[in-house]
Scaffold this active site. Sequence first.
Site, PDB file in Angstrom:
ATOM      1  N   PRO A 155      -0.601  -7.263  -3.327  1.00  0.00           N
ATOM      2  CG  PRO A 155      -0.074  -8.673  -1.539  1.00  0.00           C
ATOM      3  CD  PRO A 155       0.479  -7.545  -2.352  1.00  0.00           C
ATOM      4  CG  MET A 156      -4.713  -4.887  -3.326  1.00  0.00           C
ATOM      5  SD  MET A 156      -4.974  -3.420  -4.356  1.00  0.00           S
ATOM      6  CE  MET A 156      -4.086  -3.897  -5.859  1.00  0.00           C
ATOM      7  CB  CYS A 215      -4.551  -9.478   5.409  1.00  0.00           C
ATOM      8  SG  CYS A 215      -6.309  -9.395   4.983  1.00  0.00           S
ATOM      9  CE  LYS A 274       1.724  -5.538   1.166  1.00  0.00           C
ATOM     10  NZ  LYS A 274       0.695  -5.120   2.136  1.00  0.00           N
ATOM     11  CG  HIS A 284       0.413  -1.345   4.939  1.00  0.00           C
ATOM     12  ND1 HIS A 284      -0.667  -1.791   4.220  1.00  0.00           N
ATOM     13  CD2 HIS A 284       0.123  -0.058   5.261  1.00  0.00           C
ATOM     14  CE1 HIS A 284      -1.565  -0.825   4.120  1.00  0.00           C
ATOM     15  NE2 HIS A 284      -1.099   0.233   4.756  1.00  0.00           N
ATOM     16  CG  ASN A 313       1.809  -1.621   0.774  1.00  0.00           C
ATOM     17  OD1 ASN A 313       1.088  -2.304   1.496  1.00  0.00           O
ATOM     18  ND2 ASN A 313       1.353  -1.055  -0.318  1.00  0.00           N
ATOM     19  N   GLY A 314       1.727   1.417   1.337  1.00  0.00           N
ATOM     20  CA  GLY A 314       0.750   2.181   2.097  1.00  0.00           C
ATOM     21  C   GLY A 314       0.620   3.619   1.633  1.00  0.00           C
ATOM     22  N   GLY A 315      -0.519   3.945   1.033  1.00  0.00           N
ATOM     23  CA  GLY A 315      -0.817   5.331   0.685  1.00  0.00           C
ATOM     24  C   GLY A 315      -0.029   5.901  -0.471  1.00  0.00           C
ATOM     25  N   GLY A 317      -0.827  -0.193  -4.170  1.00  0.00           N
ATOM     26  CA  GLY A 317      -2.024  -1.007  -4.102  1.00  0.00           C
ATOM     27  C   GLY A 317      -3.205  -0.422  -4.839  1.00  0.00           C
TER      28      GLY A 317
END
Length: 327
Positions: free
Chosen positions: A11-12, A94, A133, A165, A205-207, A227
């Site tokens: 989700p962004m 977030c 998340k 994340h 998640n992340g990178g 993402g």
Amino acid sequence: MRDDRRFAVAPMIDWTDRHCRYFHRQLMRSGQVYTEMIVADAVLRGDRGRLLGFDPIEHPVVLQLGGSDAEKLAEAAAIGAAFGYDEINLNVGCPSDRVQSGTFGACLMRTPDVVERAVAAMKTAVKISVTVKCRIGVDDQEPRDVLPDFLDRMVGAGADAVWIHARKAWLNGLSPKENRTIPPLDYPLVYDMKARHPDVFIGINGGIVTMDEAVSHLEHVDGVMMGRAAYQTPAVLAEVGHRLFGDKEQPIDWRALRDRMMEYAAGELAKGARLSQVTRHMVGLFNGHSGARRYRQILSTEATRPGAGPEVIERAFEAVELEAQPA
């Protein structure tokens, strides 16, 4: 290790709206797509059709909620379930100014008891999956101290999955953009959380930029969430099916994709949308191809003009047709 591996587009905010999700689903038949974070209060008081509407082709589609009030989150989750979402996800990661002012998002890493109550309430309110998340920690927290307790609480509250994340969020001193790149990634910590909870779905998640990286992570965790790379180079999503789920490898049918997006755009224009609302998510499609620059120029300029129609998409594809599209 569980055998229900998953891939998801993260989700962004300002990116993964319904037009983006429709486009991504043309490229990726397997895997989940997520809404932008939608604040529970907005669901309760706002235009639900505009906020929550989606095309059936998006399934499986996840509604991500923001908030900290357990009662409101439970009510918003029930509304989302009634709209047909496949899963409800709570944002605890977030770091934007918006969530800090509302004391939710990554701020909730400081108050795991609040998240615990929210998850339990949402689980009571809906029959579909409720997931979380989160970050590995925030500010001066030591992730290896706080994350195990946080995860234990989520499992105890009944969370069906936890996506982590693998960066700390710095709420004081870094901008939201800097929070996506500056705090170091700690993938081994996420792997350790999976080892502590072998029967709980843990996603990472992340990178994560390539499918090779995704495959590598799935040796340690149950799911991979991509993402910015998925948004900025969306053609990578066409690899998901055969690289992660054993589907037959098939090249992208560029002409069919063009035609589907033109048809979709025409339908949205008839409802009052602007062409650029659809095409802005398609700009990175041909990154790396000869002709990509001209493709981007057409979508970025012509699609924003008053009266622009689906033929702009056709012209943009023509800029890369000879090199990029199959005969």
